[in-house]
Motif scaffolding. Structure first.
Motif, short mmCIF file in Angstrom:
data_model
loop_
_atom_site.label_atom_id
_atom_site.label_comp_id
_atom_site.label_asym_id
_atom_site.label_seq_id
_atom_site.Cartn_x
_atom_site.Cartn_y
_atom_site.Cartn_z
N ASN A 107 1.74 29.14 3.42
CA ASN A 107 2.79 28.54 4.24
C ASN A 107 3.78 27.69 3.45
OD1 ASN A 107 1.78 29.71 6.59
ND2 ASN A 107 0.43 27.98 7.02
N GLY A 108 3.69 27.72 2.11
CA GLY A 108 4.64 26.97 1.31
C GLY A 108 3.98 25.97 0.39
N SER A 109 4.82 25.15 -0.24
CA SER A 109 4.33 24.18 -1.22
C SER A 109 4.96 22.82 -0.99
CB SER A 109 4.65 24.64 -2.65
OG SER A 109 4.01 25.87 -2.93
N LEU A 110 4.17 21.78 -1.33
CA LEU A 110 4.58 20.39 -1.13
C LEU A 110 4.26 19.62 -2.40
CD1 LEU A 110 5.41 18.39 1.34
CD2 LEU A 110 2.98 17.82 1.34
N GLY A 111 5.15 18.73 -2.81
CA GLY A 111 4.92 17.88 -3.98
C GLY A 111 5.02 16.42 -3.59
N ILE A 112 4.04 15.61 -4.03
CA ILE A 112 4.00 14.19 -3.71
C ILE A 112 3.91 13.40 -5.01
CG2 ILE A 112 2.77 12.36 -2.45
CD1 ILE A 112 1.55 14.59 -0.71
N PHE A 113 4.79 12.41 -5.18
CA PHE A 113 4.83 11.62 -6.40
C PHE A 113 4.91 10.14 -6.02
CE2 PHE A 113 6.92 15.68 -6.91
CZ PHE A 113 6.20 16.25 -7.95
N GLY A 114 4.04 9.33 -6.63
CA GLY A 114 4.00 7.93 -6.21
C GLY A 114 3.58 6.98 -7.30
N VAL A 115 3.69 5.69 -6.96
CA VAL A 115 3.24 4.61 -7.82
C VAL A 115 2.43 3.67 -6.96
CG1 VAL A 115 5.40 3.35 -7.46
CG2 VAL A 115 3.94 2.78 -9.42
N GLY A 116 1.31 3.17 -7.49
CA GLY A 116 0.42 2.35 -6.68
C GLY A 116 0.00 1.06 -7.36
N ARG A 117 -0.49 0.14 -6.53
CA ARG A 117 -0.98 -1.16 -6.99
C ARG A 117 -2.30 -1.45 -6.29
NH1 ARG A 117 -3.02 -5.58 -8.56
NH2 ARG A 117 -1.91 -7.57 -8.57
N ARG A 118 -3.35 -1.72 -7.08
CA ARG A 118 -4.64 -2.09 -6.52
C ARG A 118 -4.78 -3.61 -6.53
NH1 ARG A 118 -10.20 -2.98 -8.19
NH2 ARG A 118 -9.64 -2.88 -10.41
N ILE A 119 -5.27 -4.15 -5.42
CA ILE A 119 -5.46 -5.60 -5.29
C ILE A 119 -6.96 -5.89 -5.33
CG2 ILE A 119 -5.05 -7.61 -3.83
CD1 ILE A 119 -2.72 -6.01 -2.59
N GLY A 120 -7.36 -6.77 -6.23
CA GLY A 120 -8.78 -7.09 -6.36
C GLY A 120 -9.33 -6.62 -7.68
N ASP A 121 -10.51 -7.11 -8.04
CA ASP A 121 -11.12 -6.76 -9.32
C ASP A 121 -12.48 -6.07 -9.16
OD1 ASP A 121 -9.12 -7.94 -10.99
OD2 ASP A 121 -9.89 -9.91 -10.38
N GLN A 122 -12.81 -5.64 -7.94
CA GLN A 122 -14.08 -4.98 -7.72
C GLN A 122 -14.13 -3.64 -8.45
OE1 GLN A 122 -11.93 -6.09 -5.43
NE2 GLN A 122 -12.95 -6.74 -3.53
N THR A 123 -15.32 -3.24 -8.85
CA THR A 123 -15.50 -1.96 -9.53
C THR A 123 -16.26 -0.95 -8.67
OG1 THR A 123 -17.54 -2.71 -10.60
CG2 THR A 123 -15.48 -3.04 -11.81
N ASP A 124 -16.52 -1.30 -7.39
CA ASP A 124 -17.29 -0.41 -6.52
C ASP A 124 -16.40 0.39 -5.57
OD1 ASP A 124 -16.43 -2.47 -4.94
OD2 ASP A 124 -18.40 -2.95 -4.10
N GLY A 125 -15.09 0.41 -5.80
CA GLY A 125 -14.19 1.18 -4.94
C GLY A 125 -13.77 0.47 -3.68
N THR A 126 -14.05 -0.82 -3.56
CA THR A 126 -13.62 -1.58 -2.39
C THR A 126 -12.38 -2.41 -2.73
OG1 THR A 126 -15.05 -3.48 -2.91
CG2 THR A 126 -16.00 -1.72 -1.56
N GLY A 127 -11.86 -3.10 -1.71
CA GLY A 127 -10.64 -3.87 -1.89
C GLY A 127 -9.49 -3.21 -1.16
N SER A 128 -8.28 -3.41 -1.64
CA SER A 128 -7.11 -2.83 -0.99
C SER A 128 -6.16 -2.23 -2.03
CB SER A 128 -6.39 -3.88 -0.14
OG SER A 128 -6.02 -5.00 -0.92
N GLU A 129 -5.28 -1.38 -1.54
CA GLU A 129 -4.42 -0.61 -2.43
C GLU A 129 -3.14 -0.24 -1.68
OE1 GLU A 129 -4.66 3.95 -4.14
OE2 GLU A 129 -6.49 2.89 -3.57
N PHE A 130 -2.01 -0.31 -2.37
CA PHE A 130 -0.71 -0.02 -1.77
C PHE A 130 0.03 0.97 -2.66
CE2 PHE A 130 3.82 -0.82 -1.28
CZ PHE A 130 3.98 -0.84 0.10
N ALA A 131 0.68 1.95 -2.04
CA ALA A 131 1.40 2.95 -2.83
C ALA A 131 2.72 3.31 -2.15
CB ALA A 131 0.56 4.21 -3.01
N ILE A 132 3.73 3.59 -2.96
CA ILE A 132 5.02 4.10 -2.49
C ILE A 132 5.16 5.53 -3.01
CG2 ILE A 132 7.52 3.84 -2.60
CD1 ILE A 132 7.08 0.85 -3.04
N VAL A 133 5.54 6.46 -2.13
CA VAL A 133 5.56 7.86 -2.50
C VAL A 133 6.89 8.51 -2.12
CG1 VAL A 133 3.06 8.10 -2.30
CG2 VAL A 133 4.50 8.59 -0.32
#
Length: 275
Positions: A161-187
């Motif tokens: 059905n076609g193709s889609l391309g997504i390009f973004g930049v993100g910022r992670r908030i917090g220093d946890q290493t277990d995949g928790t916390g919060s994250e913000f991205a603009i795409v």
């Protein structure tokens, strides 16, 4: 459907026998990003997460109707060092960490398509149901440092059905290493003409049946948006997650009679039990 199931099983079986010589480097999560599910807790072998999520979202692309939807959440994962193979909902894939700052992801996903009944107000009457599709999803993320506080992202989704391309930049908030916390991205999102018309095009037959003006779109810029992800362990096994997504469409899409809104939005929250 049997062919699709067979294809997914073949990929999964191949993944189980895929070997890698890379070490784990002592990280709890493959990468510490809340948007990347990792239930392994740093351990090789099988891991499972099972839960439910509630989303308040647009009824379809470009809809001005919103509603709640309850969906299963979680995944089945198998980890070996810096590689994870996963089955999550309607996607089967692999992701791997390379050089501590590169994350690659490849998956085969099922797209259910759009149905006339997705609009309770009858806005899609006469347009028919959009075709289901098996899509190939390829993604790469590049972190600016090993802590993944800032990163760049590129993703390609392609199918019949076609193709889609997504390009973004993100910022992670917090220093946890277990995949928790919060994250913000603009795409920024681009699509080809097939994908554009899948969601917002109206051919001659559909125009007669629906009474909407015939519309054909070209490929190019689709939208700009942002998304926010949150993940937190309530205790050793229970995890809460949340997501906010906003996508503002281009002027070409706004001109389509299907686009009753010039944006798409979604808010979701849920719980997962990690076994």
């Amino acid at each position: 459907m049997k062919k699709r199931i067979g294809l997914l099983l073949a990929v999964f079986i191949h993944a189980l026998f895929f070997q890698t010589a890379l070490a784990q480097d002592g990280k709890t999560a493959l990468v510490p990003l809340p948007s990347v599910e990792d239930f392994t807790k740093g351990n090789d072998g099988w891991s499972f997460g099972l839960g439910l999520g509630v989303e308040y979202e647009s009824a379809y692309e470009g809809s001005d109707e919103f509603g709640f939807e309850v969906d299963p959440a979680g995944a089945v994962q198998w980890r070996r060092g810096n590689d994870i193979f996963y089955w999550a909902g309607e996607a089967l894939g692999w992701r791997g960490l390379r050089s501590n700052t590169w994350l690659f992801d490849a998956a085969i996903a099922f797209d259910e398509g759009r149905e006339e009944g997705d609009s309770d107000d009858g806005r899609l009457d006469g347009l028919g149901d959009a075709d289901e599709d098996i899509e190939l999803v390829l993604q790469a993320r590049r972190a600016f440092d090993v802590d993944w506080h800032y990163w760049l992202d590129g993703r390609i989704v392609t199918g019949d059905n076609g193709s889609l391309g997504i390009f973004g930049v993100g910022r992670r908030i917090g220093d946890q290493t277990d995949g928790t916390g919060s994250e913000f991205a603009i795409v920024v999102v681009y699509h080809d003409s097939d994908w554009a018309n899948k969601d917002f095009g109206i051919d001659a037959e559909q125009s007669v049946a629906s009474g909407l003006s015939e519309t054909q779109l070209s490929g190019g810029f689709r939208s700009i948006g942002f998304n926010y992800n949150y993940r937190h362990y309530i205790n050793e096994n229970w995890q809460v997650f949340g997501e906010v997504l906003y996508e503002r469409y281009s002027s070409d899409i706004e001109d389509s009679p299907i686009a009753r809104n010039n944006y798409e939005a979604e808010v979701g929250v849920g719980f997962i039990y990690v076994f």
